[in-house]
Design a protein around this motif. Structure first.
Motif, PDB file in Angstrom:
ATOM      1  N   LEU A  81      34.735   4.036  58.318  1.00 17.64           N
ATOM      2  CA  LEU A  81      35.937   3.614  57.605  1.00 17.64           C
ATOM      3  C   LEU A  81      37.015   3.104  58.549  1.00 17.64           C
ATOM      4  O   LEU A  81      37.870   2.307  58.155  1.00 17.64           O
ATOM      5  CB  LEU A  81      36.465   4.760  56.747  1.00 17.64           C
ATOM      6  CG  LEU A  81      35.546   5.185  55.603  1.00 17.64           C
ATOM      7  CD1 LEU A  81      36.158   6.326  54.821  1.00 17.64           C
ATOM      8  CD2 LEU A  81      35.249   4.008  54.676  1.00 17.64           C
ATOM      9  N   GLY A  82      36.989   3.588  59.774  1.00 13.60           N
ATOM     10  CA  GLY A  82      37.873   3.043  60.789  1.00 13.60           C
ATOM     11  C   GLY A  82      39.229   3.692  60.935  1.00 13.60           C
ATOM     12  O   GLY A  82      39.914   3.491  61.944  1.00 13.60           O
ATOM     13  N   GLY A  83      39.613   4.480  59.935  1.00 11.84           N
ATOM     14  CA  GLY A  83      40.952   5.038  59.990  1.00 11.84           C
ATOM     15  C   GLY A  83      41.013   6.521  60.255  1.00 11.84           C
ATOM     16  O   GLY A  83      42.067   7.147  60.105  1.00 11.84           O
ATOM     17  N   ASN A 100      34.019  -2.007  66.982  1.00 10.70           N
ATOM     18  CA  ASN A 100      35.414  -2.419  66.810  1.00 10.70           C
ATOM     19  C   ASN A 100      36.014  -1.921  65.502  1.00 10.70           C
ATOM     20  O   ASN A 100      37.217  -1.666  65.431  1.00 10.70           O
ATOM     21  CB  ASN A 100      35.510  -3.946  66.811  1.00 10.70           C
ATOM     22  CG  ASN A 100      35.084  -4.541  68.125  1.00 10.70           C
ATOM     23  OD1 ASN A 100      34.306  -3.951  68.858  1.00 10.70           O
ATOM     24  ND2 ASN A 100      35.600  -5.705  68.424  1.00 10.70           N
ATOM     25  N   ASP A 101      35.190  -1.771  64.465  1.00  5.35           N
ATOM     26  CA  ASP A 101      35.702  -1.394  63.152  1.00  5.35           C
ATOM     27  C   ASP A 101      35.545   0.099  62.855  1.00  5.35           C
ATOM     28  O   ASP A 101      35.847   0.537  61.747  1.00  5.35           O
ATOM     29  CB  ASP A 101      34.976  -2.182  62.062  1.00  5.35           C
ATOM     30  CG  ASP A 101      35.241  -3.676  62.168  1.00  5.35           C
ATOM     31  OD1 ASP A 101      34.342  -4.456  61.816  1.00  5.35           O
ATOM     32  OD2 ASP A 101      36.349  -4.053  62.617  1.00  5.35           O
ATOM     33  N   TYR A 102      35.109   0.847  63.821  1.00  6.39           N
ATOM     34  CA  TYR A 102      34.856   2.265  63.613  1.00  6.39           C
ATOM     35  C   TYR A 102      35.975   3.130  64.192  1.00  6.39           C
ATOM     36  O   TYR A 102      36.506   2.836  65.274  1.00  6.39           O
ATOM     37  CB  TYR A 102      33.558   2.689  64.302  1.00  6.39           C
ATOM     38  CG  TYR A 102      32.296   2.253  63.609  1.00  6.39           C
ATOM     39  CD1 TYR A 102      31.939   0.910  63.514  1.00  6.39           C
ATOM     40  CD2 TYR A 102      31.436   3.199  63.056  1.00  6.39           C
ATOM     41  CE1 TYR A 102      30.772   0.522  62.875  1.00  6.39           C
ATOM     42  CE2 TYR A 102      30.260   2.825  62.426  1.00  6.39           C
ATOM     43  CZ  TYR A 102      29.941   1.484  62.345  1.00  6.39           C
ATOM     44  OH  TYR A 102      28.786   1.107  61.713  1.00  6.39           O
ATOM     45  N   GLY A 103      36.283   4.175  63.490  1.00  8.51           N
ATOM     46  CA  GLY A 103      37.096   5.219  64.086  1.00  8.51           C
ATOM     47  C   GLY A 103      36.231   6.050  65.022  1.00  8.51           C
ATOM     48  O   GLY A 103      35.037   6.249  64.750  1.00  8.51           O
ATOM     49  N   SER A 117      41.661   7.264  73.914  1.00  6.76           N
ATOM     50  CA  SER A 117      41.883   5.824  74.015  1.00  6.76           C
ATOM     51  C   SER A 117      40.560   5.095  73.821  1.00  6.76           C
ATOM     52  O   SER A 117      39.498   5.714  73.786  1.00  6.76           O
ATOM     53  CB  SER A 117      42.513   5.463  75.371  1.00  6.76           C
ATOM     54  OG  SER A 117      41.651   5.812  76.433  1.00  6.76           O
ATOM     55  N   ARG A 118      40.658   3.789  73.709  1.00  4.44           N
ATOM     56  CA  ARG A 118      39.443   2.996  73.518  1.00  4.44           C
ATOM     57  C   ARG A 118      39.610   1.626  74.141  1.00  4.44           C
ATOM     58  O   ARG A 118      40.714   1.078  74.200  1.00  4.44           O
ATOM     59  CB  ARG A 118      39.114   2.887  72.036  1.00  4.44           C
ATOM     60  CG  ARG A 118      40.128   2.158  71.195  1.00  4.44           C
ATOM     61  CD  ARG A 118      39.817   2.333  69.693  1.00  4.44           C
ATOM     62  NE  ARG A 118      38.538   1.734  69.343  1.00  4.44           N
ATOM     63  CZ  ARG A 118      37.820   2.093  68.274  1.00  4.44           C
ATOM     64  NH1 ARG A 118      38.267   3.054  67.460  1.00  4.44           N
ATOM     65  NH2 ARG A 118      36.670   1.491  68.010  1.00  4.44           N
ATOM     66  N   ASP A 119      38.483   1.084  74.565  1.00  3.64           N
ATOM     67  CA  ASP A 119      38.418  -0.281  75.075  1.00  3.64           C
ATOM     68  C   ASP A 119      37.358  -0.995  74.245  1.00  3.64           C
ATOM     69  O   ASP A 119      36.163  -0.914  74.550  1.00  3.64           O
ATOM     70  CB  ASP A 119      38.061  -0.268  76.555  1.00  3.64           C
ATOM     71  CG  ASP A 119      38.083  -1.665  77.168  1.00  3.64           C
ATOM     72  OD1 ASP A 119      38.023  -2.658  76.418  1.00  3.64           O
ATOM     73  OD2 ASP A 119      38.155  -1.758  78.399  1.00  3.64           O
ATOM     74  N   SER A 162      40.032  15.194  68.588  1.00  6.57           N
ATOM     75  CA  SER A 162      40.896  14.028  68.491  1.00  6.57           C
ATOM     76  C   SER A 162      40.173  12.903  67.784  1.00  6.57           C
ATOM     77  O   SER A 162      38.939  12.903  67.692  1.00  6.57           O
ATOM     78  CB  SER A 162      41.308  13.581  69.904  1.00  6.57           C
ATOM     79  OG  SER A 162      42.233  12.500  69.857  1.00  6.57           O
ATOM     80  N   CYS A 163      40.942  11.944  67.286  1.00  6.89           N
ATOM     81  CA  CYS A 163      40.359  10.772  66.651  1.00  6.89           C
ATOM     82  C   CYS A 163      41.284   9.582  66.865  1.00  6.89           C
ATOM     83  O   CYS A 163      42.515   9.741  66.853  1.00  6.89           O
ATOM     84  CB  CYS A 163      40.132  11.011  65.158  1.00  6.89           C
ATOM     85  SG  CYS A 163      39.064   9.788  64.371  1.00  6.89           S
ATOM     86  N   ILE A 164      40.684   8.407  67.040  1.00  8.27           N
ATOM     87  CA  ILE A 164      41.457   7.183  67.222  1.00  8.27           C
ATOM     88  C   ILE A 164      40.946   6.141  66.245  1.00  8.27           C
ATOM     89  O   ILE A 164      39.734   5.978  66.064  1.00  8.27           O
ATOM     90  CB  ILE A 164      41.374   6.688  68.684  1.00  8.27           C
ATOM     91  CG1 ILE A 164      42.296   5.484  68.904  1.00  8.27           C
ATOM     92  CG2 ILE A 164      39.935   6.377  69.089  1.00  8.27           C
ATOM     93  CD1 ILE A 164      42.486   5.137  70.384  1.00  8.27           C
ATOM     94  N   SER A 165      41.857   5.441  65.601  1.00  6.12           N
ATOM     95  CA  SER A 165      41.485   4.439  64.621  1.00  6.12           C
ATOM     96  C   SER A 165      40.844   3.225  65.299  1.00  6.12           C
ATOM     97  O   SER A 165      40.901   3.074  66.521  1.00  6.12           O
ATOM     98  CB  SER A 165      42.709   4.012  63.812  1.00  6.12           C
ATOM     99  OG  SER A 165      43.659   3.385  64.667  1.00  6.12           O
ATOM    100  N   SER A 166      40.271   2.361  64.494  1.00  8.64           N
ATOM    101  CA  SER A 166      39.535   1.216  65.023  1.00  8.64           C
ATOM    102  C   SER A 166      40.413   0.322  65.903  1.00  8.64           C
ATOM    103  O   SER A 166      39.946  -0.195  66.930  1.00  8.64           O
ATOM    104  CB  SER A 166      38.938   0.406  63.885  1.00  8.64           C
ATOM    105  OG  SER A 166      39.948   0.001  62.978  1.00  8.64           O
ATOM    106  N   SER A 167      41.659   0.152  65.521  1.00  4.49           N
ATOM    107  CA  SER A 167      42.563  -0.710  66.296  1.00  4.49           C
ATOM    108  C   SER A 167      43.186   0.018  67.473  1.00  4.49           C
ATOM    109  O   SER A 167      43.774  -0.602  68.363  1.00  4.49           O
ATOM    110  CB  SER A 167      43.684  -1.220  65.390  1.00  4.49           C
ATOM    111  OG  SER A 167      44.526  -0.145  65.002  1.00  4.49           O
ATOM    112  N   GLY A 168      43.075   1.329  67.452  1.00  2.10           N
ATOM    113  CA  GLY A 168      43.748   2.135  68.471  1.00  2.10           C
ATOM    114  C   GLY A 168      45.184   2.451  68.126  1.00  2.10           C
ATOM    115  O   GLY A 168      45.868   3.150  68.871  1.00  2.10           O
TER     116      GLY A 168
END
Length: 126
Positions: A101-103, A30-33, A71-73, A49-55
């Motif tokens: 870092l998540g971002g 959940n906290d990972y990019g 995307s992420r679930d 591509s990259c997606i932040s932890s929150s999406g």
């Protein structure tokens, strides 16, 4: 131990679509990019591509912008790369990767990413 496993690759004709999945086990991400990279035959690995932890933040390489969607679930610890309008130059082994870092800082580099999957082959015929 954290593991990432990609799936969904295959052979598709130019103009076709594929959706890649990456399932994480051993830890919640959940906290990972999450990044997607690819390595064409005979070439270096490159960021897709990259997606932040929150999406809430996504990044795309110019070569895939407008065609690919990340995307992420988080509830399922699963991450996706929807690939449309595929071209022969998209042929590569595709990898998912996780950074703490998540971002997605410096997401075009492989260095921030701590964990990697084994890759899945995508082949696009002309």
């Amino acid at each position: 131990q954290l593991q990432l496993v990609e799936s969904g690759g295959g052979l598709v004709q130019s103009g076709g679509s594929l959706t890649l999945s990456c399932v994480a086990s051993g830890a919640a991400l959940n906290d990972y990019g999450i990044g997607w990279f690819r390595q064409p035959p005979g070439k270096e690995r490159e960021a897709v591509s990259c997606i932040s932890s929150s999406g809430g933040s996504t990044n795309y390489a110019d070569s895939v912008k407008g065609r690919f969607t990340i995307s992420r679930d988080n509830a399922k610890n699963t991450f996706f790369l929807q690939m449309n309008s595929l071209k022969p130059e998209d042929t590569a082994v595709y990898y998912c990767a996780a950074e703490r870092l998540g971002g997605c800082p410096r997401w075009i580099s492989i260095k921030p990413f701590d964990y990697w999957g084994q890759g899945t082959q995508v082949s696009v015929s002309s």
